[in-house]
Write an enzyme that holds these catalytic residues in place. Structure first.
Site, short mmCIF file in Angstrom:
data_model
loop_
_atom_site.label_atom_id
_atom_site.label_comp_id
_atom_site.label_asym_id
_atom_site.label_seq_id
_atom_site.Cartn_x
_atom_site.Cartn_y
_atom_site.Cartn_z
N GLY A 307 50.37 -39.35 54.68
CA GLY A 307 51.28 -39.56 53.57
C GLY A 307 50.65 -40.37 52.46
O GLY A 307 49.42 -40.39 52.30
N HIS A 308 51.49 -41.04 51.68
CA HIS A 308 51.06 -41.77 50.49
C HIS A 308 50.11 -42.92 50.85
O HIS A 308 49.07 -43.10 50.21
CB HIS A 308 52.30 -42.32 49.78
CG HIS A 308 52.04 -42.93 48.45
ND1 HIS A 308 51.53 -42.23 47.38
CD2 HIS A 308 52.26 -44.20 48.00
CE1 HIS A 308 51.43 -43.03 46.33
NE2 HIS A 308 51.85 -44.23 46.69
N PHE A 309 50.46 -43.69 51.87
CA PHE A 309 49.61 -44.80 52.31
C PHE A 309 48.79 -44.33 53.52
O PHE A 309 48.97 -44.79 54.65
CB PHE A 309 50.46 -46.02 52.65
CG PHE A 309 50.90 -46.78 51.44
CD1 PHE A 309 50.06 -47.68 50.81
CD2 PHE A 309 52.17 -46.59 50.92
CE1 PHE A 309 50.47 -48.38 49.69
CE2 PHE A 309 52.59 -47.28 49.79
CZ PHE A 309 51.74 -48.18 49.16
#
Length: 332
Positions: A307-309
């Site tokens: 995901g994003h992180f």
């Protein structure tokens, strides 16, 4: 060159992630075996926690590695801080001087109120630029995630001669990467400060949204420590911090007005570029990763099942990619 991590079978994917910790897995072939051999018996490096005065702001930063080694400057995203690099730093510090500052308003750096500090991406870049001067950094590779992109690309555009390489992890520089929610909630604020627009972004500063930024798109959420979102939310719960974060979100639209200049920098300077992109990101779409190919020719793109992180669950995998990439490009 685009490499989709999903095309690697699960066992080999775990092996690739283990490279940065020095594990040599049997059954790896060709270049991967050679990379693993180089990583064997890597020492663990201590991380130091320091502060430096930059104008009126005291900037906190994490640092590890030999002072005479090539520098990697790690620029964090929202709503995190240099804390997001806690697992990555030790995996790089035997070979590189790794430095991760907190921006004003984040982590352990000063957070002056908005009436005393202009929370814009131009101003954050001013502080980080002066931070590099305070530490005497003359050359560095830039690692950029989320907000790290607007800060890092401004810094690169101002001082292109100092940038040895770009590592881009879910940091956007093309409209291709805008998701519908980003347009509807965040980018809208650049031109619309109506009560409706202001109200629409308020949930972004609360725990459910913060938790979602760390978990959404991650196939195995059990690999993501709650420390990540709890630390980020604790920072926002400090008195006055949500006003700071609102100002930066409202300024985010200024970045798209800089895209043409950043693309010119890409075309003119062609820095070696590694893109490691969590394709499950709900903030920036995968098309934002592949768009970099339009202007950068010396580029490698890896689409991660994350995901994003992405660092939260895939720091070993990303560290292995970075060590291989920088080992080839900085030595060339």
């Amino acid at each position: 060159m685009i490499k989709d991590i999903r095309q690697i079978d699960p066992m080999r994917r775990r092996m690739l992630g283990g490279l940065a910790m020095g594990a040599i897995a049997t059954g790896l072939a060709g270049p991967t075996r050679a990379i693993a051999a180089k990583e064997k018996d890597k020492p663990i490096m201590e991380t130091h926690f320091r502060n430096v005065q930059v104008g009126d702001v005291n900037v906190f930063y994490r640092e590890a590695g030999p002072v005479d080694a090539p520098v990697i400057l790690l620029l964090h995203g929202y709503p995190s801080s240099s804390f997001m690099f806690r697992d990555l730093i030790p995996l790089l510090a035997d070979r590189y001087r790794v430095i991760a500052p907190d921006y004003p308003g984040f982590g352990y750096s000063d957070a002056p109120p908005p009436e005393r500090f202009d929370y814009t991406f131009d101003h954050l870049t001013d502080v980080i630029e002066r931070f590099t001067d305070a530490l005497g950094l003359k050359r560095y590779a830039l690692y950029m995630q989320d907000y790290g992109g607007p800060v890092g690309f401004r810094l690169a555009e101002r001082r292109p001669e100092r940038v040895s390489a770009l590592i881009i992890q879910n940091a956007n520089a093309y409209e291709d990467g805008f998701t519908p929610d980003l347009r509807r909630i965040v980018l809208r604020l650049w031109t619309d400060k109506s009560a409706e627009a202001v109200a629409a972004i308020q949930p972004l500063f609360e725990l459910p949204a913060t938790r979602g930024q760390f978990l959404d798109g991650e196939p195995d959420p059990s690999l993501v420590s709650p420390d990540a979102w709890e630390a980020a939310q604790a920072g926002m719960e400090r008195p006055g911090n949500k006003a700071i974060q609102f100002d930066l979100q409202a300024n985010y639209g200024s970045n798209s007005e800089r895209y043409a200049g950043w693309h010119k920098y890409f075309r003119g300077h062609q820095p070696p570029t590694l893109v490691a992109w969590g394709q499950g990101d709900k903030v920036f779409a995968p098309a934002g990763a592949t768009a970099y190919q339009r202007d950068l020719k010396n580029i490698e793109i890896h689409m991660l099942d994350a995901g994003h992180f992405a660092l939260e669950a895939h720091h070993r995998e990303i560290a292995a990619l970075m060590r291989d990439f920088l080992g080839r490009k900085l030595a060339a």
